[in-house]
Design a protein around this motif. Sequence first.
Motif, short mmCIF file in Angstrom:
data_model
loop_
_atom_site.label_atom_id
_atom_site.label_comp_id
_atom_site.label_asym_id
_atom_site.label_seq_id
_atom_site.Cartn_x
_atom_site.Cartn_y
_atom_site.Cartn_z
N PHE A 120 79.95 71.00 47.51
CA PHE A 120 78.54 70.83 47.15
C PHE A 120 78.40 70.50 45.66
O PHE A 120 77.60 69.63 45.28
N ALA A 121 79.16 71.17 44.81
CA ALA A 121 79.11 70.86 43.38
C ALA A 121 79.61 69.43 43.13
O ALA A 121 79.03 68.70 42.32
N GLU A 132 75.55 71.43 34.24
CA GLU A 132 76.50 72.27 34.96
C GLU A 132 75.87 73.53 35.53
O GLU A 132 76.17 73.95 36.65
N ALA A 133 74.98 74.16 34.77
CA ALA A 133 74.36 75.39 35.23
C ALA A 133 73.50 75.15 36.46
O ALA A 133 73.55 75.93 37.43
N ARG A 134 72.74 74.07 36.45
CA ARG A 134 71.89 73.75 37.62
C ARG A 134 72.73 73.35 38.81
O ARG A 134 72.42 73.71 39.96
N ALA A 136 75.75 74.44 39.49
CA ALA A 136 76.32 75.68 40.02
C ALA A 136 75.29 76.44 40.85
O ALA A 136 75.59 76.99 41.92
N GLU A 137 74.05 76.44 40.38
CA GLU A 137 72.97 77.13 41.10
C GLU A 137 72.69 76.48 42.44
O GLU A 137 72.58 77.15 43.47
N LEU A 138 72.59 75.16 42.45
CA LEU A 138 72.29 74.44 43.69
C LEU A 138 73.46 74.50 44.66
O LEU A 138 73.26 74.60 45.87
N SER A 139 74.68 74.41 44.14
CA SER A 139 75.85 74.50 45.01
C SER A 139 75.87 75.83 45.75
O SER A 139 76.13 75.88 46.96
N ALA A 140 75.60 76.90 45.03
CA ALA A 140 75.56 78.23 45.65
C ALA A 140 74.45 78.29 46.71
O ALA A 140 74.61 78.94 47.76
N ALA A 141 73.33 77.60 46.43
CA ALA A 141 72.23 77.60 47.40
C ALA A 141 72.62 76.86 48.68
O ALA A 141 72.33 77.33 49.79
N TYR A 142 73.29 75.71 48.54
CA TYR A 142 73.72 74.96 49.73
C TYR A 142 74.76 75.75 50.53
O TYR A 142 74.73 75.77 51.77
N GLU A 143 75.67 76.40 49.84
CA GLU A 143 76.64 77.24 50.52
C GLU A 143 75.92 78.36 51.28
O GLU A 143 76.23 78.64 52.45
#
Length: 306
Positions: A120-121, A132-134, A136-143
């Motif tokens: 996702f990242a 990078e911070a956003r 990481a946030e969105l990747s965690a949300a998709y996971e």
Amino acid sequence: MKKIIYTLLFFLFTGSMFAQSQKDFPVTEEWLEKIEALLPSEPRVQAPVRKIMVFSQHTGFYHWIIPHNDEMLKILAKKTGAFEITIARDIDSFDKKNLKQYDAVILNNSNPSGPDRDLFADLLKKNSSLGEARIAELSAAYEGNLMDYVAKGGGLFIMHGAITVQNNSQKFSAMVGGSFDYHPKQQEMHLKEVDSGHPLVQAFNGEGFTHIDEPYFFKNAYFDYNFRPLLYIEADKLEGKRAEVDNNTIYVAWIKRHGKGRVFYSSPSHNAQSMDQPELLQFFLDGLQYVVGDLPADDSPMDKPE
């Protein structure tokens, strides 16, 4: 005897193909017709038509079987009438609203790049200008979306290299049953049924399955053995392993529950030539019927090796 002759012919043919180039094996009309003839005509269990999303995007190693799997699954859906297949490649496919319309998701060799191993990242970096911070946030949300989808009853079918989708995530590893560690060179392997009476290995008729593939080794949640193993290979028969293996057993296909949902992992799916054996195609169909909840099967966790 017929089975032995077929197997010998299969390896004579595939051996020559591997000696040329795996990438010189395009999806042709001839191949499509052959696969259509080999695929099962009907599912083991008659049920309502199930909607399946096949995610066939990658950012790391490209498995050349990806388009072959896409076409095989589309033919399977049409021939059996059991599924509606949607091929997806956009990260927005993992939005909560989009996932809700499907009975199951297939991750088709969706390998991310290393060393982060975060699909996702990777997709966000490739297709956006976010920091990078956003990301990481969105990747965690998709996971989280995918994990919640399964926990609430969705099915998840993972093909071969797609076990790496979130390979460094302990939560994702626990859901899917393990993470990828490494693999030696491609080689001939005899996959054996853990329990020949299990409904998801009926296709192999107690004889197992022999093909050329990458022997996968696993880490992280794999050693919790929180799954019901289906197929295994014997480590002492392999070339190139890095270390000895406890009990000489490497599980390469399994099923498990995650909340109300079901997960099916199949390491076999690296080379399209393996699909010349209809047993593997039936195995895929049975696994798909399991994850959508139509084919009952014992998915209780195995006993941990002593």
